[in-house]
Design a protein around this motif. Structure first.
Motif, PDB file in Angstrom:
ATOM      1  N   TYR A   1       0.040  -0.744   9.143  1.00 56.49           N
ATOM      2  CA  TYR A   1       0.714   0.397   9.755  1.00 56.49           C
ATOM      3  C   TYR A   1       0.979   0.095  11.226  1.00 56.49           C
ATOM      4  O   TYR A   1       0.259  -0.701  11.840  1.00 56.49           O
ATOM      5  CB  TYR A   1      -0.151   1.648   9.626  1.00 56.49           C
ATOM      6  CG  TYR A   1      -0.150   2.199   8.233  1.00 56.49           C
ATOM      7  CD1 TYR A   1       0.907   2.999   7.807  1.00 56.49           C
ATOM      8  CD2 TYR A   1      -1.166   1.906   7.334  1.00 56.49           C
ATOM      9  CE1 TYR A   1       0.936   3.497   6.526  1.00 56.49           C
ATOM     10  CE2 TYR A   1      -1.143   2.405   6.044  1.00 56.49           C
ATOM     11  CZ  TYR A   1      -0.090   3.201   5.645  1.00 56.49           C
ATOM     12  OH  TYR A   1      -0.052   3.698   4.385  1.00 56.49           O
TER      13      TYR A   1
ATOM     14  N   ARG B   1       0.859  -1.161   0.000  1.00 57.75           N
ATOM     15  CA  ARG B   1       0.000   0.000   0.000  1.00 57.75           C
ATOM     16  C   ARG B   1       0.892   1.206   0.000  1.00 57.75           C
ATOM     17  O   ARG B   1       1.861   1.273   0.715  1.00 57.75           O
ATOM     18  CB  ARG B   1      -0.810   0.007   1.297  1.00 57.75           C
ATOM     19  CG  ARG B   1      -2.038  -0.830   1.257  1.00 57.75           C
ATOM     20  CD  ARG B   1      -2.258  -1.421   2.622  1.00 57.75           C
ATOM     21  NE  ARG B   1      -2.890  -0.464   3.535  1.00 57.75           N
ATOM     22  CZ  ARG B   1      -3.158  -0.785   4.793  1.00 57.75           C
ATOM     23  NH1 ARG B   1      -2.835  -1.967   5.274  1.00 57.75           N
ATOM     24  NH2 ARG B   1      -3.739   0.082   5.572  1.00 57.75           N
ATOM     25  N   SER B   2       0.556   2.182  -0.809  1.00 60.48           N
ATOM     26  CA  SER B   2       1.317   3.407  -0.690  1.00 60.48           C
ATOM     27  C   SER B   2       0.456   4.403   0.068  1.00 60.48           C
ATOM     28  O   SER B   2      -0.773   4.328   0.059  1.00 60.48           O
ATOM     29  CB  SER B   2       1.712   3.942  -2.057  1.00 60.48           C
ATOM     30  OG  SER B   2       0.880   5.017  -2.406  1.00 60.48           O
ATOM     31  N   LEU B   3       1.146   5.330   0.704  1.00 59.66           N
ATOM     32  CA  LEU B   3       0.473   6.361   1.485  1.00 59.66           C
ATOM     33  C   LEU B   3      -0.543   7.089   0.619  1.00 59.66           C
ATOM     34  O   LEU B   3      -1.649   7.394   1.041  1.00 59.66           O
ATOM     35  CB  LEU B   3       1.531   7.322   2.005  1.00 59.66           C
ATOM     36  CG  LEU B   3       1.055   8.453   2.893  1.00 59.66           C
ATOM     37  CD1 LEU B   3       0.528   7.888   4.180  1.00 59.66           C
ATOM     38  CD2 LEU B   3       2.189   9.408   3.163  1.00 59.66           C
TER      39      LEU B   3
ATOM     40  N   ASP C   1      -3.723   4.987  -0.423  1.00 57.56           N
ATOM     41  CA  ASP C   1      -4.581   4.910   0.765  1.00 57.56           C
ATOM     42  C   ASP C   1      -5.274   6.234   1.026  1.00 57.56           C
ATOM     43  O   ASP C   1      -6.453   6.287   1.340  1.00 57.56           O
ATOM     44  CB  ASP C   1      -3.727   4.575   1.993  1.00 57.56           C
ATOM     45  CG  ASP C   1      -3.686   3.094   2.225  1.00 57.56           C
ATOM     46  OD1 ASP C   1      -4.116   2.357   1.324  1.00 57.56           O
ATOM     47  OD2 ASP C   1      -3.218   2.680   3.300  1.00 57.56           O
TER      48      ASP C   1
ATOM     49  N   ARG D   1       3.791   6.806   9.232  1.00 61.65           N
ATOM     50  CA  ARG D   1       3.228   6.897   7.892  1.00 61.65           C
ATOM     51  C   ARG D   1       3.782   5.855   6.942  1.00 61.65           C
ATOM     52  O   ARG D   1       3.632   5.960   5.731  1.00 61.65           O
ATOM     53  CB  ARG D   1       3.456   8.294   7.331  1.00 61.65           C
ATOM     54  CG  ARG D   1       2.522   9.277   7.993  1.00 61.65           C
ATOM     55  CD  ARG D   1       2.884  10.693   7.710  1.00 61.65           C
ATOM     56  NE  ARG D   1       2.298  11.560   8.716  1.00 61.65           N
ATOM     57  CZ  ARG D   1       1.122  12.157   8.573  1.00 61.65           C
ATOM     58  NH1 ARG D   1       0.429  12.007   7.498  1.00 61.65           N
ATOM     59  NH2 ARG D   1       0.651  12.918   9.540  1.00 61.65           N
TER      60      ARG D   1
ATOM     61  N   PRO E   1       4.006   1.646   6.112  1.00 66.65           N
ATOM     62  CA  PRO E   1       3.646   0.283   6.500  1.00 66.65           C
ATOM     63  C   PRO E   1       4.888  -0.408   7.066  1.00 66.65           C
ATOM     64  O   PRO E   1       6.017  -0.057   6.716  1.00 66.65           O
ATOM     65  CB  PRO E   1       3.226  -0.366   5.183  1.00 66.65           C
ATOM     66  CG  PRO E   1       2.958   0.755   4.256  1.00 66.65           C
ATOM     67  CD  PRO E   1       3.815   1.898   4.688  1.00 66.65           C
TER      68      PRO E   1
ATOM     69  N   ASN F   1       1.833  -4.928   4.963  1.00 64.10           N
ATOM     70  CA  ASN F   1       1.281  -3.613   4.643  1.00 64.10           C
ATOM     71  C   ASN F   1       0.525  -2.969   5.790  1.00 64.10           C
ATOM     72  O   ASN F   1      -0.149  -1.974   5.599  1.00 64.10           O
ATOM     73  CB  ASN F   1       0.350  -3.723   3.443  1.00 64.10           C
ATOM     74  CG  ASN F   1       1.145  -3.906   2.191  1.00 64.10           C
ATOM     75  OD1 ASN F   1       2.125  -3.215   1.993  1.00 64.10           O
ATOM     76  ND2 ASN F   1       0.749  -4.861   1.374  1.00 64.10           N
TER      77      ASN F   1
END
Lengths: 305, 586
Positions: B415, A17-19, A22, B371, B373, B413
Motif C-alpha cells: 500500500y 491482496r484484496s482490501l 486483508d 485503499r 495496493p 501488493n
C-alpha cells in the motif's frame, strides 16, 4: 516505511491482496471485535433454534404461573412444578426465555434488514449525488430534505393502511427513513474525497464516472459509513419497539425485544427479571455491534495496522 | 556562549517502539551569529530545537544539557520564562501559527507580554510591523490572519518573535511554504534582524541555498546525528563528510548546468489563446467575479521536447495542465492534439485519447488511492484505456513497468503508506507511463521530495524520455529543477506568459523584470555568490489576481481607468530574438 509485506507469504505476494481479504485478517486479530462476533453469532443461533431449546411455546399462556421469578431447577413451588423457567415467566404466565429468543428473531431481522436496505440505497444515492455535484446534487439532496420533513409515524400509518398490515412493510418503512441520514453522510464524505488528487489521477487515467465511484469513492467512505451502520442497527431495533408499542409493529403473541422491555418496564418493581433479561440481551447485542463496527473501521483502513 | 547544547538526545515512545530522533547532538550558538541546521525530512533537525526548548509532544523526552548563558535550562522552569521573551521561534506555516479569530495587532501585542499603557503598546506594535516591512501597518493591525497573504503572515510571525527583543530566534523552515520572490523578502528581513539588532539565529532548513546565504556556521544532520559541523565556507567548499557532498551534488543549480538542446520533432500539441476562469462568490446577492486563472496562453510542444512552465502560486500553471488534459473545462481557446481540436470532442472521445497524454502529480501520497495496493493503481489506466488485455498480460506489464521505474516488482501488493515519498512518486510515474503515452505533464512532480530523492526522480524522468522519445511539460515553481530538464521555458505571471525562450537563453539572458526577479530570488548553494549577490526584490505582495490592474504591474504606463474591475490593456508578447518572446514592460 513499515515492512509489513514481509509477513505475507510468497504466494500472497504474487496473487495480489484484496482490501477485503486483508480486512478480514485484521478484523480477526482484533480481540474485542472477535469476541463480539462470537457473542452475536451465539445470540443469532439461539434465536434460530429457540423452539428446540425450550419445552415451552412462546404463546403458551398459563395463568397458574403468572410473574414467576427465575428458577433453574424444577421444584415443588407452584411456579416451577411443571418444569423450570430459567428466565421466569411474564404477566400471563408465558416462559420468558423462549419469548426473549423469539424476540431476538424479530429484533435482529428488523435491525439487519432495515440497515442493509438503508445502507444500499443511502450509499449509492449519496455517493452519486456527491460525485456528480452541482445542480444534480442539489436536486437529489432536496428530495432527501422533503422526505425528511414527512412525519415518520404518519408515513408508517399510511403505508400500513394502503398495503395492509404486514411484517415486511416494517422493514421497508424503517429502511425508507434510515437511508436518508446515510445518504447525507456519504454525500458529505464524497464531496471531500472528490477533491483528492487520486480521483483526478483516476480521471486522467481514463477511468469512467461510475467506476470511480465504485473503485475509489465507496471504499474510502467505508470508515464513517460502518460506524454509522453500527449506530443504525440499535436505532432501528428501538424504532421497531416504538412502532410495536403504538400497535403498528409486531403483534401479540409474537414479540420483540422492544416490546418485552416496555412490558418489563411496567412491572420492574415487582418482577425485575421481566425487564432485566430482554434488556441484557439487547445491551449485549448493541455492544457487540459497536465493537464490530470499530473493528471493521480499523480493519478496512490499510494505513492502520 | 549564548546557547550550548550538549549531548542532547530525544526519544519518542510510540506503539511501534522507542524512536531515537536526536542522538548525542552538541552545538553552540554564539551571541549574534546564525547557525544553519540543514537536513532532509526525518533528520531530527526540528525535534532537536523543540526538545531543547521543552516543546516536545507528550510522548517525547529530551535528555542531556542545554545551557543558556552558562545556565542549565533543559527541563527546568527557567525555559518557560525564556521562551517567548529571550528565545523565540518562527514556524513554517504562518497560518496555523496565528490564532484565526484575533486581530494581528492584538496578537503581536499579546506576544509583547508586558504590562504597559495600551497606547504605548500599540505604538511598539506599529513600529515592529513597520520594521518587518508590512505596508500600512496601522490598518493591518485591525485585520485578521486570513486577510493577509502568506508572506505578510510570516512577517507578522517575525514581528511577534522579535518584539520582545530576544537574544535568539529559532526559525524552523521559515520560508518553505512561500514563493521564491516572497522568500527572498523574508530572508532579507531575517538578515536585517541579525545585522541591525544583533540577534542570534538558528535557521533550520532543508534548502542548502537558504543556508548558504544566511548562516555563519552550518550543522548537517542525518538520522538524528550531526554528521558535520563547521564554518559555512568550509561546509560548502570543502565538505568533509560524504553525506554533505551528496547533498550539495544533489542540489539543482540555477547558476550552472549544460544547455539542453532544442528538440525538433513533429508538432504534437498546440494551445491557442487558452482561457480558464473560476467564479469567485462576492456575497449572496452579488454577481460572482471571474478569476482569470489562465488568460490567453499560447504555446506548442514538439515530439520529444520538454517545455518547462514556471511561475509562483496563483500563476495558473496547474490550471493550464488540467485544461490541456481536459480535466477542467476551458472558457475559451483551443487545445489541438495531433491536429484534433480536443475542445470540440465528446467526453467519450477524449477518454479514448487519454492513452496519449498522462500526468504525474505533486503529492505522491495524495495522488494514490490509500485503499489500493500500488500494483492496482498502476494497472488502472491500463484497464481503462486498453480494455481486452488478459489479466496475466496486465500483471506482466505492471511488473515490467515497476522494474523500469526502479521499483521492486515484488512490491506490487504494497500500500502507498508502506512506501517512502520517492517510491510513491515512482509509482505515480509508472502509472502515467504504463499506457505508453506520447506526452506526460509533470505537475510539480518533484517539489514535495527531499533533494537527494528529487535528483533521482529527475534522472529517472530524463532516462525515460531518452528511452521512449516522450514529450514532457514540466511544471514547477523551482527554476533550478526546470533548468535541469527543460529545452524551452515559459514563465507565467498571473495567468499570462511574460517570457518564453529556450532554456539556455532564458537563464543566461532573462529580459522581463519579473523573470529577473524570479531568477535572482532563487538561493544558490554557494555562500560567496550569495553574499555578493545583488538581489532584484519585488516590492510588497503579489497583487490579487481578481484585480484587473495586476496584469500591468510591469507596464504601469498603459494603465487605464484605476479601478480593479475595469478592463485593461494586456501586455503583448514580442519576439525579441528568434524563439525568445517577452511581454511588454516599462
Amino acid at each position: 516505511m513499515i515492512a509489513t509485506g514481509s509477513t505475507l507469504n510468497a504466494e500472497a505476494i504474487l496473487k495480489g491482496r484484496s482490501l477485503w481479504v486483508d480486512a478480514r485478517r485484521r478484523l480477526f486479530r482484533n480481540r474485542a471485535a472477535l469476541a463480539s462476533i462470537i457473542a452475536l453469532g451465539t445470540i443469532a443461533l439461539l434465536a434460530l433454534f429457540a423452539p428446540l431449546l425450550s419445552p415451552y411455546a412462546y404463546d403458551e399462556i398459563n395463568y397458574e404461573i403468572v410473574s414467576c421469578a427465575p428458577g433453574w431447577w424444577p421444584s415443588a413451588t407452584a411456579c416451577h412444578a411443571g418444569g423450570a423457567h430459567i428466565f421466569g415467566t411474564d404477566a400471563v404466565g408465558r416462559d420468558l426465555f423462549v419469548r426473549v429468543l423469539y424476540g431476538a428473531r424479530v429484533s435482529l431481522a428488523v435491525g439487519l434488514v432495515a440497515t442493509l436496505v438503508s445502507l444500499l440505497i443511502g450509499v449509492l444515492y449519496g455517493a452519486t449525488a456527491g460525485y456528480l455535484g452541482g445542480r444534480i446534487d442539489g436536486l437529489m439532496m432536496r428530495a432527501v430534505d422533503v422526505l425528511y420533513s414527512l412525519p415518520f409515524v404518519f408515513f408508517v400509518i399510511i403505508l400500513m393502511v394502503v398495503f395492509d398490515r404486514n411484517f415486511i412493510l416494517l422493514f421497508v418503512a424503517i429502511g425508507a427513513v434510515e437511508w436518508l441520514t446515510m445518504a447525507r453522510i456519504v454525500r458529505g464524505q464524497t464531496l471531500s474525497i472528490k477533491q483528492k488528487e487520486f480521483i483526478e489521477a483516476a480521471r486522467a487515467g481514463g477511468v469512467g464516472g461510475f467506476a470511480i465511484i465504485r473503485r475509489h469513492v465507496i471504499p474510502n467512505v467505508v470508515g464513517p459509513v460502518v460506524v454509522y451502520v453500527t449506530l443504525t442497527v440499535p436505532g432501528v431495533i428501538l424504532t421497531e419497539s416504538f412502532l410495536s408499542f403504538l400497535g403498528l409493529g409486531v403483534q401479540e403473541p409474537l414479540t420483540s425485544w422492544g416490546v418485552l422491555i416496555s412490558e418489563g418496564a411496567n412491572s420492574m418493581e415487582t418482577a425485575p427479571w421481566m425487564l432485566a433479561f430482554p434488556a441484557i440481551f439487547m445491551a449485549v447485542t448493541l455492544f457487540c455491534f459497536n465493537f464490530i463496527g470499530d473493528g471493521l473501521r480499523d480493519a478496512l483502513d490499510p494505513r492502520d495496522r | 556562549m549564548l546557547l550550548s547544547i550538549r549531548d542532547l538526545n530525544v526519544h519518542f515512545s510510540t506503539p511501534d517502539g522507542d524512536i531515537h530522533a536526536v542522538r548525542n547532538v552538541s552545538l553552540d550558538i554564539p551571541e549574534g551569529s546564525c547557525l544553519g541546521v540543514v537536513g532532509e525530512s526525518g533528520s531530527g533537525k526540528s525535534q532537536l530545537f523543540l526538545g531543547a526548548m521543552g516543546l516536545l509532544s507528550a510522548n517525547g523526552r529530551a535528555t542531556g544539557s542545554v545551557l543558556y548563558r552558562g545556565e542549565e535550562i533543559l527541563g527546568t522552569r527557567k525555559v518557560h520564562a525564556l521562551r517567548g521573551s529571550k528565545i523565540t521561534m518562527i514556524f513554517q506555516d504562518p497560518l496555523t501559527s496565528l490564532t484565526p479569530h484575533m486581530t494581528i495587532g492584538n496578537q503581536v501585542m499579546e506576544a509583547l507580554g508586558r504590562h504597559m499603557p495600551r497606547e504605548e503598546a500599540r505604538l511598539r506594535v506599529r513600529e515592529m510591523l513597520d520594521y518587518v516591512r508590512i505596508p500600512e501597518a496601522a490598518r493591518r493591525m485591525a485585520q485578521y490572519p486570513h486577510e493577509l497573504s502568506g508572506g505578510m503572515r510570516q512577517r507578522v510571525m517575525i514581528a511577534m518573535a522579535t518584539i520582545t527583543g530576544p537574544d535568539l530566534v529559532i526559525a524552523d523552515e521559515p520560508t518553505t511554504a512561500l514563493d521564491v520572490t516572497v522568500q527572498a523578502q523574508i530572508l532579507e528581513i531575517l538578515r536585517a534582524l541579525k545585522s541591525e539588532k544583533h540577534t542570534a539565529m538558528a535557521l533550520i532548513s532543508h534548502d542548502m541555498g537558504v543556508i548558504a546565504g544566511n548562516a555563519d556556521r552550518v550543522a548537517v544532520m542525518r538520522h538524528g546525528e550531526v554528521v558535520e559541523e563547521g564554518a559555512v565556507d568550509l561546509i560548502f567548499f570543502a565538505p568533509a563528510h560524504a553525506y554533505t557532498r551528496m547533498l550539495l551534488d544533489a542540489m539543482p543549480r540555477i547558476d550552472k548546468g549544460e544547455p539542453n538542446h532544442t528538440a525538433t520533432g513533429a508538432k504534437l500539441l498546440a494551445v491557442k489563446d487558452l482561457q480558464v476562469s473560476f467564479p469567485v462568490a462576492q456575497g449572496p446577492f452579488r454577481k460572482p467575479k471571474q478569476l482569470r486563472a489562465v488568460d490567453g496562453v499560447n504555446f506548442e510542444l514538439a515530439e520529444g521536447e520538454t517545455l518547462g512552465i514556471v511561475g509562483e502560486s496563483g500563476s495558473g500553471k496547474s490550471t493550464i495542465a488540467r485544461a490541456v488534459l481536459q480535466l477542467l473545462p476551458a472558457n475559451g481557446g483551443n487545445v489541438v492534439w495531433l491536429g484534433r481540436d480536443l475542445s470540440q470532442e465528446t467526453q467519450a472521445e477524449i477518454r479514448k485519447a487519454r492513452k496519449d497524454f498522462q500526468i504525474v502529480f505533486q503529492d505522491p501520497l495524495a495522488s494514490l488511492d490509500p485503499r489500493q495496493p500500488v500494483g492496482v493503481s498502476i494497472a488502472e489506466p491500463l484497464k481503462a484505456l486498453m480494455p481486452g488485455l488478459a489479466r496475466d498480460d496486465i500483471r506482466a506489464r505492471v511488473r515490467a513497468m515497476m522494474d523500469k521505474v526502479g521499483l521492486d516488482p515484488a512490491w506490487i501488493n504494497r500500500y502507498p503508506h508502506e512506501l517512502s515519498g520517492g517510491q510513491n512518486q515512482r509509482v505515480g510515474i509508472a502509472r502515467a507511463m504504463i499506457v505508453e503515452p506520447r506526452m506526460v505533464i509533470c505537475d510539480e512532480a518533484v517539489s514535495a521530495l527531499d533533494v537527494s530523492i528529487q535528483a533521482q526522480i529527475v534522472a529517472l524522468i530524463k532516462h525515460l524520455q531518452a528511452q521512449t522519445g516522450l514529450s514532457l511539460i514540466f511544471i514547477s515553481h523551482d527554476l533550478s529543477v526546470v533548468r535541469q530538464l527543460a529545452h524551452r521555458v515559459m514563465v507565467l505571471y498571473l495567468g499570462r506568459v511574460v517570457e518564453m525562450a529556450s532554456s539556455a537563453a532564458l537563464y543566461r539572458q532573462p529580459r522581463h523584470p519579473y523573470t529577473r526577479a524570479l531568477l535572482s530570488a532563487v538561493p544558490t548553494p554557494d555562500p560567496r555568490a550569495e553574499r555578493a549577490k545583488k538581489r532584484v526584490l519585488l516590492a510588497g505582495d503579489p497583487p490579487s489576481p481578481l484585480d484587473r490592474r495586476a496584469q500591468l504591474s510591469f507596464l504601469k504606463s498603459r494603465l487605464g481607468e484605476d479601478n480593479p474591475d475595469a478592463e485593461q490593456y494586456r501586455p503583448q508578447l514580442l519576439e525579441v530574438e528568434p524563439g525568445h518572446f517577452v511581454a511588454e514592460f516599462d
